[in-house]
Motif scaffolding. Structure first.
Motif, mmCIF file in Angstrom:
data_model
loop_
_atom_site.group_PDB
_atom_site.id
_atom_site.type_symbol
_atom_site.label_atom_id
_atom_site.label_comp_id
_atom_site.label_asym_id
_atom_site.label_seq_id
_atom_site.Cartn_x
_atom_site.Cartn_y
_atom_site.Cartn_z
ATOM 1 N N CYS A 166 -2.328 -96.091 -73.620
ATOM 2 C CA CYS A 166 -3.210 -94.988 -74.009
ATOM 3 C C CYS A 166 -2.450 -93.667 -74.055
ATOM 4 O O CYS A 166 -1.869 -93.249 -73.046
ATOM 5 N N LEU A 167 -2.482 -93.027 -75.208
ATOM 6 C CA LEU A 167 -1.882 -91.706 -75.375
ATOM 7 C C LEU A 167 -3.008 -90.682 -75.282
ATOM 8 O O LEU A 167 -3.875 -90.624 -76.162
ATOM 9 N N VAL A 168 -3.016 -89.900 -74.205
ATOM 10 C CA VAL A 168 -4.115 -88.973 -73.956
ATOM 11 C C VAL A 168 -3.582 -87.581 -73.628
ATOM 12 O O VAL A 168 -2.402 -87.407 -73.297
ATOM 13 N N CYS A 169 -4.462 -86.595 -73.727
ATOM 14 C CA CYS A 169 -4.136 -85.232 -73.343
ATOM 15 C C CYS A 169 -3.818 -85.198 -71.849
ATOM 16 O O CYS A 169 -4.575 -85.721 -71.033
ATOM 17 N N SER A 170 -2.730 -84.565 -71.496
ATOM 18 C CA SER A 170 -2.299 -84.536 -70.097
ATOM 19 C C SER A 170 -3.131 -83.602 -69.230
ATOM 20 O O SER A 170 -2.931 -83.560 -68.015
ATOM 21 N N TYR A 171 -4.056 -82.873 -69.842
ATOM 22 C CA TYR A 171 -4.893 -81.956 -69.075
ATOM 23 C C TYR A 171 -6.347 -82.415 -69.007
ATOM 24 O O TYR A 171 -6.924 -82.521 -67.935
ATOM 25 N N CYS A 172 -6.949 -82.716 -70.171
ATOM 26 C CA CYS A 172 -8.366 -83.124 -70.170
ATOM 27 C C CYS A 172 -8.539 -84.620 -70.370
ATOM 28 O O CYS A 172 -9.635 -85.143 -70.222
ATOM 29 N N PHE A 173 -7.460 -85.330 -70.743
ATOM 30 C CA PHE A 173 -7.421 -86.785 -70.862
ATOM 31 C C PHE A 173 -8.225 -87.351 -72.030
ATOM 32 O O PHE A 173 -8.600 -88.517 -72.023
ATOM 33 N N LYS A 174 -8.468 -86.529 -73.049
ATOM 34 C CA LYS A 174 -8.996 -87.048 -74.302
ATOM 35 C C LYS A 174 -7.905 -87.839 -75.016
ATOM 36 O O LYS A 174 -6.722 -87.503 -74.945
ATOM 37 N N PHE A 175 -8.300 -88.872 -75.745
ATOM 38 C CA PHE A 175 -7.349 -89.593 -76.586
ATOM 39 C C PHE A 175 -6.921 -88.670 -77.726
ATOM 40 O O PHE A 175 -7.717 -87.886 -78.251
ATOM 41 N N ILE A 176 -5.662 -88.747 -78.104
ATOM 42 C CA ILE A 176 -5.118 -87.855 -79.125
ATOM 43 C C ILE A 176 -4.343 -88.644 -80.176
ATOM 44 O O ILE A 176 -4.026 -89.806 -79.992
ATOM 45 N N ILE A 227 -1.841 -84.071 -81.953
ATOM 46 C CA ILE A 227 -0.981 -84.038 -80.771
ATOM 47 C C ILE A 227 -0.270 -82.689 -80.687
ATOM 48 O O ILE A 227 0.398 -82.263 -81.628
ATOM 49 N N ILE A 228 -0.425 -82.018 -79.548
ATOM 50 C CA ILE A 228 0.268 -80.754 -79.269
ATOM 51 C C ILE A 228 1.342 -81.027 -78.224
ATOM 52 O O ILE A 228 1.064 -81.599 -77.171
ATOM 53 N N SER A 229 2.571 -80.615 -78.502
ATOM 54 C CA SER A 229 3.677 -80.879 -77.582
ATOM 55 C C SER A 229 3.637 -79.953 -76.372
ATOM 56 O O SER A 229 3.018 -78.888 -76.394
ATOM 57 N N CYS A 230 4.315 -80.357 -75.318
ATOM 58 C CA CYS A 230 4.432 -79.552 -74.104
ATOM 59 C C CYS A 230 5.179 -78.259 -74.417
ATOM 60 O O CYS A 230 6.241 -78.296 -75.056
ATOM 61 N N PRO A 231 4.681 -77.102 -73.975
ATOM 62 C CA PRO A 231 5.378 -75.835 -74.229
ATOM 63 C C PRO A 231 6.731 -75.749 -73.548
ATOM 64 O O PRO A 231 7.579 -74.942 -73.945
ATOM 65 N N SER A 245 -5.014 -74.669 -75.986
ATOM 66 C CA SER A 245 -5.675 -74.182 -74.777
ATOM 67 C C SER A 245 -5.444 -75.130 -73.598
ATOM 68 O O SER A 245 -5.213 -74.686 -72.468
ATOM 69 N N CYS A 246 -5.484 -76.447 -73.851
ATOM 70 C CA CYS A 246 -5.193 -77.408 -72.783
ATOM 71 C C CYS A 246 -3.731 -77.326 -72.362
ATOM 72 O O CYS A 246 -3.406 -77.402 -71.173
ATOM 73 N N ALA A 247 -2.836 -77.165 -73.332
ATOM 74 C CA ALA A 247 -1.413 -77.054 -73.021
ATOM 75 C C ALA A 247 -1.150 -75.826 -72.153
ATOM 76 O O ALA A 247 -0.407 -75.887 -71.165
ATOM 77 N N GLU A 248 -1.763 -74.716 -72.508
ATOM 78 C CA GLU A 248 -1.572 -73.479 -71.745
ATOM 79 C C GLU A 248 -2.195 -73.583 -70.356
ATOM 80 O O GLU A 248 -1.606 -73.135 -69.365
ATOM 81 N N ALA A 249 -3.386 -74.166 -70.279
ATOM 82 C CA ALA A 249 -4.062 -74.296 -68.990
ATOM 83 C C ALA A 249 -3.265 -75.180 -68.041
ATOM 84 O O ALA A 249 -3.127 -74.867 -66.841
ATOM 85 N N ASP A 250 -2.731 -76.289 -68.537
ATOM 86 C CA ASP A 250 -1.943 -77.185 -67.701
ATOM 87 C C ASP A 250 -0.647 -76.517 -67.255
ATOM 88 O O ASP A 250 -0.227 -76.638 -66.095
ATOM 89 N N TRP A 251 -0.020 -75.791 -68.184
ATOM 90 C CA TRP A 251 1.234 -75.098 -67.869
ATOM 91 C C TRP A 251 1.009 -74.072 -66.762
ATOM 92 O O TRP A 251 1.787 -73.989 -65.811
ATOM 93 N N GLU A 252 -0.058 -73.316 -66.881
ATOM 94 C CA GLU A 252 -0.323 -72.244 -65.926
ATOM 95 C C GLU A 252 -0.824 -72.757 -64.585
ATOM 96 O O GLU A 252 -0.608 -72.121 -63.551
ATOM 97 N N SER A 253 -1.482 -73.922 -64.577
ATOM 98 C CA SER A 253 -2.048 -74.430 -63.327
ATOM 99 C C SER A 253 -1.065 -75.241 -62.502
ATOM 100 O O SER A 253 -1.110 -75.206 -61.266
ATOM 101 N N SER A 254 -0.147 -75.964 -63.135
ATOM 102 C CA SER A 254 0.802 -76.774 -62.353
ATOM 103 C C SER A 254 2.025 -77.235 -63.129
ATOM 104 O O SER A 254 3.111 -77.366 -62.561
ATOM 105 N N HIS A 255 1.878 -77.481 -64.440
ATOM 106 C CA HIS A 255 2.938 -78.202 -65.152
ATOM 107 C C HIS A 255 4.230 -77.406 -65.304
ATOM 108 O O HIS A 255 5.302 -78.007 -65.431
ATOM 109 N N CYS A 256 4.161 -76.080 -65.271
ATOM 110 C CA CYS A 256 5.394 -75.306 -65.438
ATOM 111 C C CYS A 256 6.401 -75.608 -64.331
ATOM 112 O O CYS A 256 7.615 -75.481 -64.536
#
Length: 480
Positions: A85-95, A181-185, A197-208
């Motif tokens: 399963c390829l899903v969004c790493s923040y909200c986990f929707k399939f992409i 599909i949006i790549s990791c910043p 928005s999911c990419a930015e939210a994940d980056w700012e919350s933990s992924h950076c």
């Protein structure tokens, strides 16, 4: 010899403050703000005597009515599920697309990737470089696995490639659109998203801090890769703990930047931190019920009771090793000790809930199967080879573990009045709580932690792992 964590000794007062149970007014205030922010107006979280917190109805609910949806604080897809399963790493929707989801899984099968004995991935392919390139560029972790079972008939390589790159469109797949599909910043080629928005939210919350790409803000990408490998080979609960720690560090930095001078911003020791700011950053974790992991983890069935002390000591040592790797990778401060790390992992052990998102690939094949005969026969000329190649596991959903702040407050009953249940429209990683029967205002909302159809003895044995003996009406009736 027992491991000694120097931070536990040097910063005992600060650690005690972080682990001190929150006061009832603080808990009440936190959940009132959270419920208001999430617009879950039909519920309240209250202190519930011997059971700690509980969720209560603040209005009447009908049967099969949505009570609330709960966004996770932190969550992670199981590494072994990432191949399927390829899903969004923040909200986990399939992409991506139906074609990419199918082609990606089949491509891995052509490389011979499978589950290994340590829950990692191995390949029978002689072209190791090609495999590594695919693993990196298609969001496949080192711990991935091909989940196909039974007899399958492989598709031609050219067809698989065409599915992956969008050159081959399956019939009726446009009825199941997925976000692009949006790549990791940070450029890690491991995390992908459904939106900026999911990419930015994940980056700012933990992924950076946990990104292995060139723009990562971690201290050492090499050390971070070692930490991730260790987690994949031992227990992926460490990945959740790392997210919780990164989340707290980044919240603390944000608060500190807002309140302290430029000189104070460079402080690098917990002894130089503003404890009130650290406690505020830590609050979402503080609220969760927690115990040390090595004290609360259930004894595996294959471990004899006489070996329990050895097992728990080994679990503690495993956590210590993980923490040392994580500190080398992301810590520019000594914010966390083994004691705190153990309590964070213990919180997930006691409160973690399944993260499940239904697969659009399953929906697609069911749609084809339900077509009228002429259309179905024509479509299956193209789709049946794909289904034959995937095999019986075409319906695998996104699976992971997450911590849900509101759902984690819900108490157990063997005769619950609600359940966690994804409706057709629920296509992301949020927890969804639905009523099983009408619930009156003021009534506690309960779910079952286990299979309530088991015998009384079996239920009580399973619930003992949660640290309590159930006294619900069903158990009281069966006990007597």
């Amino acid at each position: 010899m027992e491991l000694i964590c120097p931070i536990d000794q040097r910063c005992s007062n600060q650690i005690a403050a972080l682990l001190r149970p929150p006061s009832p007014p603080l808990v009440q205030e936190y959940f009132e703000q959270l419920i208001s922010k999430r617009r879950c107006q039909g519920i309240k979280v209250k202190q519930n005597g011997e059971f700690g917190k509980g969720v209560f109805a603040d209005t009447d609910f009908e049967e099969e009515e949505l009570i609330f949806k709960d966004q996770m604080l932190v969550g992670a897809q199981h590494p072994s599920n990432k191949i399927d399963c390829l899903v969004c790493s923040y909200c986990f929707k399939f992409i991506g697309s139906i074609e990419q989801q199918i082609g990606r899984r089949l491509y891995l099968k052509t490389l011979g990737i499978r589950i290994s004995s340590h829950n990692g991935c191995e390949s029978n392919s002689s072209d190791e470089d090609e495999e590594n390139h695919f693993v990196q560029n298609n969001h496949i972790s080192e711990n991935g696995a091909s989940s196909s079972s039974g007899s399958t008939i492989p598709l031609p390589t050219a067809t698989v490639q065409s599915l992956m790159n969008g050159e081959f469109a399956l019939p009726y797949s446009n009825k199941f659109p997925l976000p692009s599909i949006i790549s990791c910043p940070g450029g890690c080629e491991e995390a992908f998203y459904c939106s900026k928005s999911c990419a930015e939210a994940d980056w700012e919350s933990s992924h950076c801090l946990l990104c292995t790409g060139e723009k990562s803000e971690c201290c050492s990408r090499k050390a971070l890769l070692k930490f991730i490998q260790h987690a994949n080979e031992t227990n992926d609960i460490f990945l959740l703990a790392a997210k919780a720690i990164s989340f707290t560090i980044l919240r603390y930095r944000m608060l500190k930047a807002s309140h302290l001078s430029e000189q104070e911003k460079t402080a690098s020791s917990i002894l130089g931190t503003d404890l009130s700011l650290l406690l505020e950053a830590w609050k979402p974790i503080l609220i969760g019920h927690k115990r040390r992991w090595w004290d609360c983890v259930s004894l595996p069935d294959d471990v004899d009771a006489s070996d329990e002390a050895t097992f728990r000591r080994e679990i503690r040592e495993l956590a210590f090793t993980s923490l040392q790797l994580l500190k080398e990778a992301i810590f520019d401060t000594e914010l966390f000790s083994l004691e705190i790390y153990g309590h964070i992992i213990g919180m997930f052990e006691l409160n973690n809930l399944d993260l499940v998102v239904a697969s659009p690939v399953e929906d697609y094949f069911l749609y084809i199967d339900d077509l009228p005969y002429p259309e179905k026969k024509e479509a299956e000329k193209i789709t049946q080879p794909c289904l034959d190649a995937i095999g019986e596991d075409y319906s695998i959903c996104c699976q992971g573990t997450a911590f849900f702040p509101l759902q984690s407050c819900m108490n157990h009953s063997c005769c619950p009045n609600a359940k966690a249940f994804k409706r057709e429209e629920d296509r992301d990683g949020q927890a969804t709580i639905i009523t099983l029967r009408p619930i009156c205002k003021g009534e506690e909302v309960t779910i079952s932690y286990i299979d309530e159809d088991l015998s009384f003895e079996e239920r009580q044995a399973l619930l003992a792992d949660y640290g309590f003996r159930c006294r619900c009406p069903k158990c009281l009736d069966e006990e007597t």
